[in-house]
Write a protein that holds these residues in place. Structure first.
Motif, short mmCIF file in Angstrom:
data_model
loop_
_atom_site.label_atom_id
_atom_site.label_comp_id
_atom_site.label_asym_id
_atom_site.label_seq_id
_atom_site.Cartn_x
_atom_site.Cartn_y
_atom_site.Cartn_z
N MET A 449 0.79 -1.31 0.08
CA MET A 449 0.09 -0.05 0.09
C MET A 449 0.87 1.19 0.08
SD MET A 449 -2.63 -1.43 2.75
CE MET A 449 -4.03 0.09 2.56
N GLY A 450 0.61 2.34 -1.11
CA GLY A 450 1.25 3.40 -1.07
C GLY A 450 2.17 3.31 -2.10
N TYR A 451 2.30 2.31 -2.78
CA TYR A 451 3.29 2.07 -4.01
C TYR A 451 2.79 3.13 -5.08
CZ TYR A 451 5.64 0.05 -7.92
OH TYR A 451 6.42 -0.22 -9.08
N GLU A 452 1.28 3.09 -5.39
CA GLU A 452 1.05 3.63 -6.72
C GLU A 452 1.27 5.09 -7.06
OE1 GLU A 452 -1.91 0.50 -4.83
OE2 GLU A 452 -0.58 2.16 -4.25
N ILE A 453 1.18 5.96 -6.26
CA ILE A 453 1.62 7.40 -6.52
C ILE A 453 3.17 7.59 -6.96
CG2 ILE A 453 1.17 9.76 -5.99
CD1 ILE A 453 -1.16 8.93 -4.57
N PRO A 454 3.82 7.21 -5.95
CA PRO A 454 5.27 7.34 -6.26
C PRO A 454 5.78 6.86 -7.71
CG PRO A 454 5.03 6.37 -4.34
CD PRO A 454 3.56 6.52 -4.56
N ALA A 455 5.18 5.27 -7.58
CA ALA A 455 5.77 4.48 -8.89
C ALA A 455 5.24 5.22 -10.33
CB ALA A 455 5.07 3.21 -8.63
N ALA A 456 3.93 5.99 -10.04
CA ALA A 456 3.65 6.56 -11.22
C ALA A 456 4.44 7.55 -11.66
CB ALA A 456 2.24 7.20 -11.01
N ILE A 457 4.91 8.32 -10.65
CA ILE A 457 6.14 9.40 -10.97
C ILE A 457 7.15 8.70 -11.56
CG2 ILE A 457 7.72 11.02 -9.93
CD1 ILE A 457 5.49 11.55 -7.76
N GLY A 458 7.75 7.62 -11.11
CA GLY A 458 8.79 6.98 -11.64
C GLY A 458 8.80 6.52 -13.34
N VAL A 459 7.50 5.87 -13.45
CA VAL A 459 7.21 5.57 -14.79
C VAL A 459 6.88 6.75 -15.67
CG1 VAL A 459 5.34 4.43 -16.23
CG2 VAL A 459 5.81 3.50 -14.00
N LYS A 460 6.51 7.82 -15.10
CA LYS A 460 6.28 8.91 -16.09
C LYS A 460 7.75 9.47 -16.22
CE LYS A 460 3.45 12.04 -18.02
NZ LYS A 460 2.67 11.74 -19.24
N LEU A 461 8.61 9.58 -15.54
CA LEU A 461 9.98 10.13 -15.63
C LEU A 461 10.58 9.14 -16.78
CD1 LEU A 461 11.26 11.02 -12.07
CD2 LEU A 461 10.59 12.41 -13.97
N ALA A 462 10.37 7.83 -16.68
CA ALA A 462 10.67 6.99 -17.59
C ALA A 462 10.16 6.98 -19.21
CB ALA A 462 11.01 5.45 -16.94
N ALA A 463 8.94 7.24 -19.24
CA ALA A 463 7.93 7.43 -20.37
C ALA A 463 7.14 8.55 -20.33
CB ALA A 463 7.15 6.25 -20.47
N PRO A 464 7.84 9.82 -20.42
CA PRO A 464 7.20 11.02 -20.52
C PRO A 464 5.99 11.43 -21.14
CG PRO A 464 9.37 11.52 -21.19
CD PRO A 464 9.30 9.90 -20.84
N GLU A 465 6.15 10.44 -22.43
CA GLU A 465 5.11 10.88 -23.48
C GLU A 465 3.70 10.03 -23.06
OE1 GLU A 465 7.00 6.90 -24.33
OE2 GLU A 465 7.71 8.76 -23.67
N ARG A 466 3.79 9.01 -22.34
CA ARG A 466 2.60 8.25 -22.04
C ARG A 466 1.81 8.63 -21.13
NH1 ARG A 466 4.68 2.09 -22.64
NH2 ARG A 466 2.43 1.92 -22.53
N VAL A 468 -0.13 8.15 -17.66
CA VAL A 468 0.29 7.09 -16.61
C VAL A 468 -0.77 7.36 -15.47
CG1 VAL A 468 2.05 6.27 -14.77
CG2 VAL A 468 2.60 7.34 -16.87
N TRP A 469 -1.38 6.36 -15.01
CA TRP A 469 -2.60 6.37 -14.06
C TRP A 469 -2.35 5.45 -12.82
CZ3 TRP A 469 -7.42 8.91 -15.41
CH2 TRP A 469 -7.37 8.93 -16.77
N ALA A 470 -2.39 6.07 -11.58
CA ALA A 470 -2.12 5.36 -10.40
C ALA A 470 -3.77 5.29 -9.78
CB ALA A 470 -1.35 6.47 -9.45
N LEU A 471 -3.97 3.87 -9.65
CA LEU A 471 -5.32 3.65 -9.47
C LEU A 471 -5.01 3.30 -7.85
CD1 LEU A 471 -5.60 3.55 -12.39
CD2 LEU A 471 -7.06 1.30 -11.80
N VAL A 472 -5.77 3.95 -6.78
CA VAL A 472 -5.58 3.98 -5.44
C VAL A 472 -7.09 3.89 -4.72
CG1 VAL A 472 -3.45 4.94 -5.39
CG2 VAL A 472 -5.18 6.40 -5.14
N GLY A 473 -7.22 3.16 -3.85
CA GLY A 473 -8.38 3.36 -2.97
C GLY A 473 -7.95 4.04 -1.84
N ASP A 474 -9.13 4.33 -0.66
CA ASP A 474 -8.75 5.37 0.14
C ASP A 474 -7.72 4.76 1.25
OD1 ASP A 474 -10.86 3.41 0.51
OD2 ASP A 474 -11.63 4.35 2.26
N GLY A 475 -7.80 3.67 1.42
CA GLY A 475 -6.94 2.94 2.40
C GLY A 475 -5.51 3.22 2.08
N THR A 476 -5.09 2.74 0.52
CA THR A 476 -3.85 3.20 0.15
C THR A 476 -3.57 4.46 0.10
OG1 THR A 476 -3.84 1.22 -1.21
CG2 THR A 476 -2.42 2.92 -1.91
N TYR A 477 -4.60 5.19 -0.41
CA TYR A 477 -4.07 6.66 -0.51
C TYR A 477 -3.68 7.38 0.90
CZ TYR A 477 -4.61 11.76 -1.20
OH TYR A 477 -4.41 13.38 -1.22
#
Length: 628
Positions: A449-466, A468-477
């Motif tokens: 839990m908590g991986y999604e938002i920072p990982a989305a940043i990392g993915v976007k840095l690697a693929a800025p043209e795409r 990138v969606w972070a799907l999170v529930g309230d508990g994870t957020y």
């Protein structure tokens, strides 16, 4: 001849060294350490911090808000980069360093490279203890950084400047090894970071680390071909190793040549497109009925790059066919020998290409009746997916599957979907229609839990043209929304789909099934009986995201959601879509689990729910099979 030297601090030498490291695979060369993330304190500000300023032109820097989240961002970047490039993470001593442990475990479990550079206490011990130092009475050479040893694939503490040279080279070796890779930790005492040394210039020369693709042993390959040729109902299980190897095309060619159906783990989903004739969807506890029925009757299970976790094997109850055997194509011998399988130790792409060529000589294909069977079953499952996604009434609150259906209708193969924990992984594994090899980014090895938002940043840095969606529930957020600030600060246009269902929906359902009666899983006020069954909490997560600088679009209905998702996808700034969902208690939810998962139930209890759950548990346990 005496080599020339350059006098630098240990931290300066390390940063300069890292900026000159490259990887190469299939003729493509790229930088190994693409950037460094950091939060500074007294344990790294004067060392690594100063060095990053000194070499700012050579080493890009990202400012983080939480040390664990910085590791997640680096891991997201590494996965999107095919494990050929990653980031480093620097922290101070004490809590900054121990905050790395969860992220390091996630990286190592998932075989994803990340370089950790935690500060450490003084090597020379001029003052002992220092601020944030944990004293260990029985050992003077232990610090909190030793907690990183069991979650690292390589660990060293640099207590002398000259020790950095072999240690740094070993760190690069492990980061680029497709079998060994994971978290690599170089603990850096704060005094050593700032100490100067005369470094040989050769240390800073550009190095290219070739990522190998080992082929199969001829004897193992021949045995694998014999096993496949004798199989009537073979099934491929595609794991994360398919993606790490970029073996998707080779897998498609193998499946098309033989007609063998392909099921996928969470890490392997997307190995074939959802509409490929041989793709039968997810396998195991969160898998499809199609894949799991094939697994129950398979006579040969061909694992490609999979670790066979309990979710994949349904805790040892899934593969029940008479005389079923396993053939394991894996670059890691440790995984290749699991379930008493025939090992085929090789890179996934190389191994699949060799298998296809060898089977082509024998014109092997599965029986036509088998193809008809799984094709028809797949069509029936797709109808179930359509029913879950369908929303006939656009002016009502959506269910979680309908949220996914709205997103499914919007995206194309360029979008990347990131998730890790809660009820979403099960729904996604069953229902999501992956359109490209890297669209489906589920971290389910550690399910953090908590991986999604920072990982989305990392993915976007690697693929800025795409997109990138972070799907999170309230508990994870609520676990880790902090890197929203980083996304806003650096203009990293991630999209956050925030689903509010007032609690831990996944664990709530699990709790109910094992006699726990959903105790302590809802985000509600306490009741008189000590349970949390009162009114929902007046927490406004959308307002929270907005307060961190993110643009927020609120969606109350299915129609609102469709509009908001389209607007978010088109946005060039960090954007959040917030939606509250109906629960499975009030409306039709996703299909139930198609295979069991072992969560032990109380062997003795007085409450009827627990007694009933134990009876069901014992029936499932009786079907477990040891594959020896």
């Amino acid at each position: 001849m005496t080599s020339s030297t350059t006098r630098l601090t240990v931290a300066q030498a390390l940063v300069r060294f890292l900026s000159a490291q490259y990887t190469e695979r299939d003729g493509v060369r790229q930088r190994l350490i693409g950037a460094t993330w950091g939060i500074f304190g007294h344990g790294n500000v004067a060392g690594i911090g100063q060095a990053l300023v000194e070499y700012a032109d050579d080493m890009p820097f990202h400012q983080g808000r939480n040390e664990q989240a910085m590791v997640h961002a680096a891991v997201g970047y590494a996965r999107q980069s095919g494990r050929l490039s990653t980031h480093a993470v620097t922290t101070s001593i004490g809590p900054g360093a121990t905050n790395l442990v969860t992220g390091a475990a996630l990286a190592t479990v998932n075989h994803l490279p990340v370089l950790l550079l935690p500060g450490d206490v003084f090597a020379t011990r001029p003052a002992d203890p220092v601020l944030q130092q944990l004293e260990v009475p029985y050992a003077g050479d232990v610090s909190v950084n030793d907690s990183l040893r069991p979650v690292s694939r390589y660990f060293d503490r640099i207590t002398r400047p000259e020790a950095l040279i072999p240690s740094a080279l070993n760190a690069m070796r492990v980061l680029t090894d497709p079998v060994e890779t994971g978290a690599v930790t170089l603990a850096l005492p704060q005094d050593v970071q700032a100490e100067a040394y005369d470094w040989p210039e050769e240390f800073f020369a550009e190095r290219t680390w070739v990522v190998r693709r080992p082929g199969a042993d001829p004897a193992e390959l021949a045995e694998a071909v014999r096993a496949i040729r004798s199989a009537r109902r073979p099934l491929v299980i595609a794991g994360g190793g398919v993606h790490h190897s970029r073996a998707e095309e080779a897998l498609a060619e193998f499946a098309e040549a033989t007609g063998i159906p392909v099921a996928s783990t969470q890490a392997g989903k997307g190995s074939l497109r959802h509409d490929h004739p041989q793709d039968v969807g997810g396998i195991g506890h969160t898998g499809t009925a199609t894949a799991n029925e094939l697994a129950r009757t398979a006579d040969l299970v061909i694992g490609v790059g999979t670790r066979y976790t309990d979710f994949t094997t349904a805790s040892g109850t899934l593969f029940t066919g008479e005389g079923v055997r396993f053939l394991n194509l894996n670059i890691a011998p440790f995984d290749g020998h699991k379930l008493a399988g025939l090992p085929l130790i090789a890179d996934a792409r190389s191994g699949l290409q060799e298998l296809t060529a060898a089977l082509d000589l024998h014109a092997y294909e599965v029986p036509a009746s088998y193809v008809t069977e799984y094709t028809e079953d797949k069509e029936r499952w797709e109808q179930r997916v359509d029913a879950c996604y369908e929303a006939d009434e656009p002016d009502v609150r959506p269910t979680q599957p309908q949220v996914l259906g709205a997103l499914d209708a919007l995206v194309d193969e360029s979008d990347v979907i990131i998730n890790a924990a809660g009820s979403l992984p099960g729904d996604l594994h069953k229902l999501w229609r992956a359109r490209s090899r890297d669209q489906y980014h589920l971290e389910y090895g550690y399910s953090c839990m908590g991986y999604e938002i920072p990982a989305a940043i990392g993915v976007k840095l690697a693929a800025p043209e795409r997109p990138v969606w972070a799907l999170v529930g309230d508990g994870t957020y609520l676990m880790m929304p902090t890197e929203i600030v980083t996304a806003v600060q650096e203009g990293i246009a991630i999209k956050v789909l925030l689903i509010q269902n007032h609690g831990y929906a996944s664990i709530g359902g699990l709790s109910e099934s094992v006699g726990g009666e959903r105790f302590g899983t809802a985000y509600r006020f306490p009741s008189d009986d000590g349970t949390y069954t009162g009114a929902p909490l007046p927490v406004d997560l959308a307002a929270n995201a907005a307060s961190l600088g993110m643009r927020v679009l609120r969606a109350k209905t299915v129609a609102d959601l469709r509009t908001a998702l389209a607007e978010a996808r088109a946005a060039d700034t960090p954007t959040c879509v917030y939606v509250e969902t109906e629960t499975a208690d009030t409306v039709s939810g996703p299909p139930p689990a198609q295979a069991w998962w072992d969560v032990p139930v109380a062997e003795t209890a007085t409450r009827p729910s627990a007694v009933k759950a134990r009876e069901l548990y014992e029936r499932h346990v009786s079907t477990r099979r040891r594959h020896l």
